[in-house]
Design an enzyme around this catalytic site. Structure first.
Site, PDB file in Angstrom:
ATOM      1  N   ASN A  80       1.731   2.975  -2.563  1.00 34.07           N
ATOM      2  CA  ASN A  80       1.107   3.911  -3.521  1.00 34.07           C
ATOM      3  C   ASN A  80      -0.168   4.510  -2.941  1.00 34.07           C
ATOM      4  O   ASN A  80      -0.444   5.700  -3.148  1.00 34.07           O
ATOM      5  CB  ASN A  80       0.831   3.218  -4.857  1.00 34.07           C
ATOM      6  CG  ASN A  80       2.069   3.167  -5.723  1.00 34.07           C
ATOM      7  OD1 ASN A  80       2.457   4.167  -6.321  1.00 34.07           O
ATOM      8  ND2 ASN A  80       2.726   2.010  -5.758  1.00 34.07           N
ATOM      9  N   LYS A 133     -16.359 -14.279  -9.586  1.00 39.34           N
ATOM     10  CA  LYS A 133     -15.866 -12.898  -9.626  1.00 39.34           C
ATOM     11  C   LYS A 133     -17.057 -11.930  -9.681  1.00 39.34           C
ATOM     12  O   LYS A 133     -17.064 -10.903  -9.012  1.00 39.34           O
ATOM     13  CB  LYS A 133     -14.981 -12.712 -10.867  1.00 39.34           C
ATOM     14  CG  LYS A 133     -14.251 -11.390 -10.905  1.00 39.34           C
ATOM     15  CD  LYS A 133     -13.482 -11.203 -12.198  1.00 39.34           C
ATOM     16  CE  LYS A 133     -12.204 -11.992 -12.249  1.00 39.34           C
ATOM     17  NZ  LYS A 133     -11.029 -11.267 -11.742  1.00 39.34           N
ATOM     18  N   GLY A 153       0.787  -1.231   0.000  1.00 42.09           N
ATOM     19  CA  GLY A 153       0.000   0.000   0.000  1.00 42.09           C
ATOM     20  C   GLY A 153       0.816   1.277   0.000  1.00 42.09           C
ATOM     21  O   GLY A 153       0.309   2.333   0.371  1.00 42.09           O
ATOM     22  N   MET A 213      -3.687  -7.202  -7.308  1.00 38.94           N
ATOM     23  CA  MET A 213      -3.137  -8.254  -8.170  1.00 38.94           C
ATOM     24  C   MET A 213      -4.215  -9.214  -8.678  1.00 38.94           C
ATOM     25  O   MET A 213      -4.080 -10.438  -8.558  1.00 38.94           O
ATOM     26  CB  MET A 213      -2.036  -9.012  -7.429  1.00 38.94           C
ATOM     27  CG  MET A 213      -0.916  -8.106  -6.926  1.00 38.94           C
ATOM     28  SD  MET A 213      -0.236  -6.996  -8.187  1.00 38.94           S
ATOM     29  CE  MET A 213       1.093  -8.024  -8.783  1.00 38.94           C
ATOM     30  N   ARG A 214      -5.251  -8.652  -9.250  1.00 42.89           N
ATOM     31  CA  ARG A 214      -6.369  -9.455  -9.715  1.00 42.89           C
ATOM     32  C   ARG A 214      -6.977  -8.753 -10.932  1.00 42.89           C
ATOM     33  O   ARG A 214      -7.021  -7.516 -10.953  1.00 42.89           O
ATOM     34  CB  ARG A 214      -7.385  -9.476  -8.569  1.00 42.89           C
ATOM     35  CG  ARG A 214      -8.292 -10.620  -8.506  1.00 42.89           C
ATOM     36  CD  ARG A 214      -8.944 -10.667  -7.136  1.00 42.89           C
ATOM     37  NE  ARG A 214      -8.157 -11.458  -6.208  1.00 42.89           N
ATOM     38  CZ  ARG A 214      -8.111 -12.786  -6.221  1.00 42.89           C
ATOM     39  NH1 ARG A 214      -8.821 -13.462  -7.094  1.00 42.89           N
ATOM     40  NH2 ARG A 214      -7.352 -13.438  -5.365  1.00 42.89           N
ATOM     41  N   LEU A 215      -7.407  -9.529 -11.903  1.00 38.25           N
ATOM     42  CA  LEU A 215      -8.035  -8.907 -13.074  1.00 38.25           C
ATOM     43  C   LEU A 215      -9.399  -8.344 -12.695  1.00 38.25           C
ATOM     44  O   LEU A 215     -10.148  -8.962 -11.934  1.00 38.25           O
ATOM     45  CB  LEU A 215      -8.216  -9.939 -14.195  1.00 38.25           C
ATOM     46  CG  LEU A 215      -6.978 -10.297 -15.017  1.00 38.25           C
ATOM     47  CD1 LEU A 215      -7.339 -11.341 -16.058  1.00 38.25           C
ATOM     48  CD2 LEU A 215      -6.390  -9.065 -15.690  1.00 38.25           C
ATOM     49  N   HIS A 220       1.499   0.259 -13.235  1.00 29.41           N
ATOM     50  CA  HIS A 220       2.223  -0.993 -13.470  1.00 29.41           C
ATOM     51  C   HIS A 220       3.727  -0.692 -13.526  1.00 29.41           C
ATOM     52  O   HIS A 220       4.141   0.276 -14.171  1.00 29.41           O
ATOM     53  CB  HIS A 220       1.748  -1.631 -14.776  1.00 29.41           C
ATOM     54  CG  HIS A 220       2.400  -2.948 -15.037  1.00 29.41           C
ATOM     55  ND1 HIS A 220       2.016  -4.098 -14.377  1.00 29.41           N
ATOM     56  CD2 HIS A 220       3.426  -3.293 -15.850  1.00 29.41           C
ATOM     57  CE1 HIS A 220       2.785  -5.098 -14.782  1.00 29.41           C
ATOM     58  NE2 HIS A 220       3.646  -4.636 -15.674  1.00 29.41           N
ATOM     59  N   ASN A 230      -4.855   2.033 -13.517  1.00 32.13           N
ATOM     60  CA  ASN A 230      -3.899   1.138 -12.857  1.00 32.13           C
ATOM     61  C   ASN A 230      -2.488   1.698 -12.999  1.00 32.13           C
ATOM     62  O   ASN A 230      -2.200   2.429 -13.945  1.00 32.13           O
ATOM     63  CB  ASN A 230      -3.966  -0.247 -13.513  1.00 32.13           C
ATOM     64  CG  ASN A 230      -3.021  -1.247 -12.864  1.00 32.13           C
ATOM     65  OD1 ASN A 230      -2.893  -1.304 -11.640  1.00 32.13           O
ATOM     66  ND2 ASN A 230      -2.342  -2.059 -13.674  1.00 32.13           N
TER      67      ASN A 230
HETATM   68  C1  GAR Z   1       3.600  -1.352  -7.363  1.00 28.47           C
HETATM   69  O1  GAR Z   1       4.940  -1.368  -7.773  1.00 28.47           O
HETATM   70  C2  GAR Z   1       2.670  -1.473  -8.549  1.00 28.47           C
HETATM   71  O2  GAR Z   1       3.155  -0.849  -9.701  1.00 28.47           O
HETATM   72  C3  GAR Z   1       2.611  -2.969  -8.713  1.00 28.47           C
HETATM   73  O3  GAR Z   1       2.537  -3.465  -7.415  1.00 28.47           O
HETATM   74  C4  GAR Z   1       3.277  -2.603  -6.548  1.00 28.47           C
HETATM   75  C5  GAR Z   1       2.432  -2.290  -5.327  1.00 28.47           C
HETATM   76  O4  GAR Z   1       3.176  -1.620  -4.344  1.00 28.47           O
HETATM   77  N1  GAR Z   1       1.483  -3.361  -9.512  1.00 28.47           N
HETATM   78  C6  GAR Z   1       1.485  -4.366 -10.380  1.00 28.47           C
HETATM   79  O5  GAR Z   1       2.440  -5.108 -10.553  1.00 28.47           O
HETATM   80  C7  GAR Z   1       0.185  -4.552 -11.150  1.00 28.47           C
HETATM   81  N2  GAR Z   1       0.346  -5.474 -12.233  1.00 28.47           N
HETATM   82  P1  GAR Z   1       2.470  -0.917  -3.117  1.00 28.47           P
HETATM   83  O6  GAR Z   1       1.499  -1.950  -2.511  1.00 28.47           O
HETATM   84  O7  GAR Z   1       3.562  -0.587  -2.157  1.00 28.47           O
HETATM   85  O8  GAR Z   1       1.738   0.291  -3.620  1.00 28.47           O
END
Ligand code: GAR
Length: 188
Positions: A15, A66, A13, A91-93, A110, A108
């Site tokens: 972000n 889902k 979390g 991490m889920r579609l 990435h 999103n």
């Molecule tokens: C981030 O780096 C984000 O870009 C990635 O997960 C991390 C979450 O970090 N997302 C993906 O890989 C989506 N395919 P956080 O929980 O510390 O924000």
């Protein structure tokens, strides 16, 4: 007008926190109405509690499909008049139920320069491939895996042979790019 958002996360979390801190500094005119997580023990739940933000947490295995759990999420989001869904390490579609309820309002982040290295462990994929420059992408979400239209990107130099340091750089860039990009989207 303050934009009402929900942040979806499955992990640490960081972000989520960067977005909330940007709101608290008065840089992003938004309010996180709800954090949604499919991992009830994820660290994001603790962070949300520290900021006093309500959490909707669920275990997909407790639901038939889902569509069933996404309908519950839609109800919770509509109940709080949420306008945008912001995925931050979810991490889920996202399925048809959520996409239909929030058309063109799901974004999103990435950790790669899409369309390179979609899916899981994008940083590991990039390092295994030996690329020297990777980066971060913010994009609209569609039914595919990291396939929606690209909104913003930033490059990050790989620290050769050091995954942790590369990841740290990626996170630093994400924490700047995501709030800045959301600001642009919400002011449109
Ligand atoms: C981030 O780096 C984000 O870009 C990635 O997960 C991390 C979450 O970090 N997302 C993906 O890989 C989506 N395919 P956080 O929980 O510390 O924000």
């Amino acid at each position: 007008m303050t934009t009402k958002i929900a942040v979806f996360a499955s992990g640490s979390g960081s972000n989520f926190q960067a977005i909330q801190e940007s709101i608290e500094r008065g840089e992003l005119n938004a309010k996180i109405e709800l954090v949604v997580t499919d991992k009830p023990n994820a660290y994001v739940v603790k962070r949300a509690e520290q900021f006093g933000i309500p959490v909707f947490s669920f275990s997909p295995k407790d639901y038939e499909s889902k569509a069933t759990y996404e309908s519950e999420i839609v109800k919770a989001l509509k109940g709080k008049s949420v306008e945008w869904i912001v995925l931050a390490g979810y991490m889920r579609l996202i399925g048809e139920t959520l996409l239909t309820a929030f058309p063109n309002k799901v974004v999103n982040i990435h950790p790669s320069l899409l369309p390179s290295f979609p899916g899981k462990d994008a940083i590991g994929q990039a390092m295994d491939h030996g690329v020297k420059i990777t980066g971060v992408t913010v994009h609209y979400v569609d039914e595919g895996m990291d396939t929606g239209p690209i909104i913003a990107q930033a490059a990050v130099e790989v620290v050769e042979g050091d995954r942790e340091a590369t990841e740290e750089r990626i996170h630093q860039v994400e924490h700047q790019l995501y709030p800045k990009t959301l600001k642009r989207l919400f002011e449109k």
